[in-house]
Design a protein around this motif. Structure first.
Motif, PDB file in Angstrom:
ATOM      1  N   MET A   1      12.461 -34.109  -1.458  1.00  0.00           N
ATOM      2  CA  MET A   1      13.740 -34.475  -0.903  1.00  0.00           C
ATOM      3  C   MET A   1      13.626 -35.822  -0.192  1.00  0.00           C
ATOM      4  N   ASP A   2      14.640 -36.652  -0.370  1.00  0.00           N
ATOM      5  CA  ASP A   2      14.672 -37.891   0.401  1.00  0.00           C
ATOM      6  C   ASP A   2      15.392 -37.639   1.727  1.00  0.00           C
ATOM      7  N   ASP A   3      15.424 -38.658   2.586  1.00  0.00           N
ATOM      8  CA  ASP A   3      16.009 -38.488   3.918  1.00  0.00           C
ATOM      9  C   ASP A   3      17.471 -38.031   3.842  1.00  0.00           C
ATOM     10  N   LYS A   4      18.209 -38.599   2.915  1.00  0.00           N
ATOM     11  CA  LYS A   4      19.629 -38.251   2.773  1.00  0.00           C
ATOM     12  C   LYS A   4      19.787 -36.769   2.414  1.00  0.00           C
ATOM     13  N   GLU A   5      18.953 -36.278   1.532  1.00  0.00           N
ATOM     14  CA  GLU A   5      19.009 -34.866   1.145  1.00  0.00           C
ATOM     15  C   GLU A   5      18.621 -33.956   2.314  1.00  0.00           C
ATOM     16  N   VAL A   6      17.612 -34.361   3.079  1.00  0.00           N
ATOM     17  CA  VAL A   6      17.191 -33.564   4.238  1.00  0.00           C
ATOM     18  C   VAL A   6      18.321 -33.509   5.251  1.00  0.00           C
ATOM     19  N   LEU A   7      18.942 -34.653   5.519  1.00  0.00           N
ATOM     20  CA  LEU A   7      20.061 -34.678   6.465  1.00  0.00           C
ATOM     21  C   LEU A   7      21.242 -33.854   5.952  1.00  0.00           C
ATOM     22  N   GLY A   8      21.484 -33.881   4.655  1.00  0.00           N
ATOM     23  CA  GLY A   8      22.538 -33.054   4.069  1.00  0.00           C
ATOM     24  C   GLY A   8      22.250 -31.573   4.260  1.00  0.00           C
ATOM     25  N   ARG A   9      20.999 -31.196   4.086  1.00  0.00           N
ATOM     26  CA  ARG A   9      20.594 -29.794   4.302  1.00  0.00           C
ATOM     27  C   ARG A   9      20.781 -29.414   5.769  1.00  0.00           C
ATOM     28  N   ILE A  10      20.402 -30.311   6.676  1.00  0.00           N
ATOM     29  CA  ILE A  10      20.573 -30.051   8.104  1.00  0.00           C
ATOM     30  C   ILE A  10      22.050 -29.834   8.410  1.00  0.00           C
ATOM     31  N   ASN A  11      22.905 -30.707   7.904  1.00  0.00           N
ATOM     32  CA  ASN A  11      24.340 -30.564   8.150  1.00  0.00           C
ATOM     33  C   ASN A  11      24.886 -29.259   7.584  1.00  0.00           C
ATOM     34  N   GLU A  42      17.716 -21.249  12.292  1.00  0.00           N
ATOM     35  CA  GLU A  42      16.927 -22.042  13.239  1.00  0.00           C
ATOM     36  C   GLU A  42      15.576 -22.413  12.648  1.00  0.00           C
ATOM     37  N   GLU A  43      14.950 -21.486  11.947  1.00  0.00           N
ATOM     38  CA  GLU A  43      13.662 -21.774  11.323  1.00  0.00           C
ATOM     39  C   GLU A  43      13.816 -22.826  10.220  1.00  0.00           C
ATOM     40  N   ALA A  44      14.875 -22.698   9.431  1.00  0.00           N
ATOM     41  CA  ALA A  44      15.113 -23.670   8.360  1.00  0.00           C
ATOM     42  C   ALA A  44      15.415 -25.048   8.953  1.00  0.00           C
ATOM     43  N   LEU A  45      16.176 -25.079  10.049  1.00  0.00           N
ATOM     44  CA  LEU A  45      16.453 -26.346  10.725  1.00  0.00           C
ATOM     45  C   LEU A  45      15.167 -26.973  11.257  1.00  0.00           C
ATOM     46  N   ASP A  46      14.310 -26.162  11.848  1.00  0.00           N
ATOM     47  CA  ASP A  46      13.025 -26.672  12.345  1.00  0.00           C
ATOM     48  C   ASP A  46      12.216 -27.297  11.214  1.00  0.00           C
ATOM     49  N   GLN A  47      12.200 -26.637  10.065  1.00  0.00           N
ATOM     50  CA  GLN A  47      11.476 -27.165   8.910  1.00  0.00           C
ATOM     51  C   GLN A  47      12.058 -28.509   8.477  1.00  0.00           C
ATOM     52  N   CYS A  48      13.382 -28.590   8.412  1.00  0.00           N
ATOM     53  CA  CYS A  48      14.032 -29.822   7.977  1.00  0.00           C
ATOM     54  C   CYS A  48      13.771 -30.967   8.947  1.00  0.00           C
ATOM     55  N   TRP A  49      13.917 -30.700  10.249  1.00  0.00           N
ATOM     56  CA  TRP A  49      13.665 -31.748  11.242  1.00  0.00           C
ATOM     57  C   TRP A  49      12.209 -32.193  11.201  1.00  0.00           C
ATOM     58  N   ASP A  50      11.297 -31.257  11.010  1.00  0.00           N
ATOM     59  CA  ASP A  50       9.881 -31.602  10.920  1.00  0.00           C
ATOM     60  C   ASP A  50       9.628 -32.510   9.722  1.00  0.00           C
ATOM     61  N   LEU A  51      10.198 -32.153   8.584  1.00  0.00           N
ATOM     62  CA  LEU A  51      10.016 -32.968   7.381  1.00  0.00           C
ATOM     63  C   LEU A  51      10.616 -34.353   7.587  1.00  0.00           C
ATOM     64  N   LEU A  52      11.786 -34.429   8.169  1.00  0.00           N
ATOM     65  CA  LEU A  52      12.419 -35.723   8.395  1.00  0.00           C
ATOM     66  C   LEU A  52      11.581 -36.592   9.329  1.00  0.00           C
ATOM     67  N   ARG A  53      11.055 -36.002  10.411  1.00  0.00           N
ATOM     68  CA  ARG A  53      10.190 -36.759  11.328  1.00  0.00           C
ATOM     69  C   ARG A  53       8.933 -37.257  10.622  1.00  0.00           C
ATOM     70  N   GLY A  62       3.586 -47.323   6.877  1.00  0.00           N
ATOM     71  CA  GLY A  62       3.328 -47.926   5.580  1.00  0.00           C
ATOM     72  C   GLY A  62       2.909 -46.950   4.504  1.00  0.00           C
ATOM     73  N   ASN A  63       3.051 -45.670   4.758  1.00  0.00           N
ATOM     74  CA  ASN A  63       2.714 -44.659   3.753  1.00  0.00           C
ATOM     75  C   ASN A  63       3.964 -44.250   2.984  1.00  0.00           C
ATOM     76  N   ASP A  64       3.766 -43.524   1.917  1.00  0.00           N
ATOM     77  CA  ASP A  64       4.869 -43.089   1.056  1.00  0.00           C
ATOM     78  C   ASP A  64       5.547 -41.857   1.653  1.00  0.00           C
ATOM     79  N   PRO A  65       6.804 -41.974   2.085  1.00  0.00           N
ATOM     80  CA  PRO A  65       7.491 -40.814   2.646  1.00  0.00           C
ATOM     81  C   PRO A  65       7.720 -39.708   1.615  1.00  0.00           C
ATOM     82  N   ASP A  66       7.772 -40.084   0.349  1.00  0.00           N
ATOM     83  CA  ASP A  66       7.969 -39.085  -0.705  1.00  0.00           C
ATOM     84  C   ASP A  66       6.756 -38.187  -0.900  1.00  0.00           C
TER      85      ASP A  66
END
Length: 81
Positions: A1-11, A42-53, A62-66
């Motif tokens: 997932m890219d950042d936009k997809e993670v944020l969409g999941r959070i929303n 809440e657990e799913a949100l924690d996972q999403c925020w962790d991945l986004l961070r 300088g590493n690959d976020p993907d």
């Protein structure tokens, strides 16, 4: 997932949380049902925020976020504060 997809999941998860609270206030589900589903959300949100961070941190260093993948719920929920 890219950042936009993670944020969409959070929303989406936040929207579901609001709907659950509304359903509870309307008597459409029990407090126990709401509590159980809220815990999952809440657990799913924690996972999403962790991945986004971690994606953002990878990008800043300088590493690959993907290359970052979501950690398991148990791992995220047991991080030391």
């Amino acid at each position: 997932m890219d950042d936009k997809e993670v944020l969409g999941r959070i929303n989406g998860l936040v929207d579901e949380e609001h709907k659950l609270r509304q359903q509870l206030s309307q008597g459409k589900l029990t407090a126990e049902e709401e509590h159980a589903r809220l815990k999952e959300l809440e657990e799913a949100l924690d996972q999403c925020w962790d991945l986004l961070r971690r994606r953002r941190a990878a990008r800043e260093t300088g590493n690959d976020p993907d290359a970052e993948q979501a950690h398991s719920t148990s791992e995220v929920e047991n991080y030391l504060q």
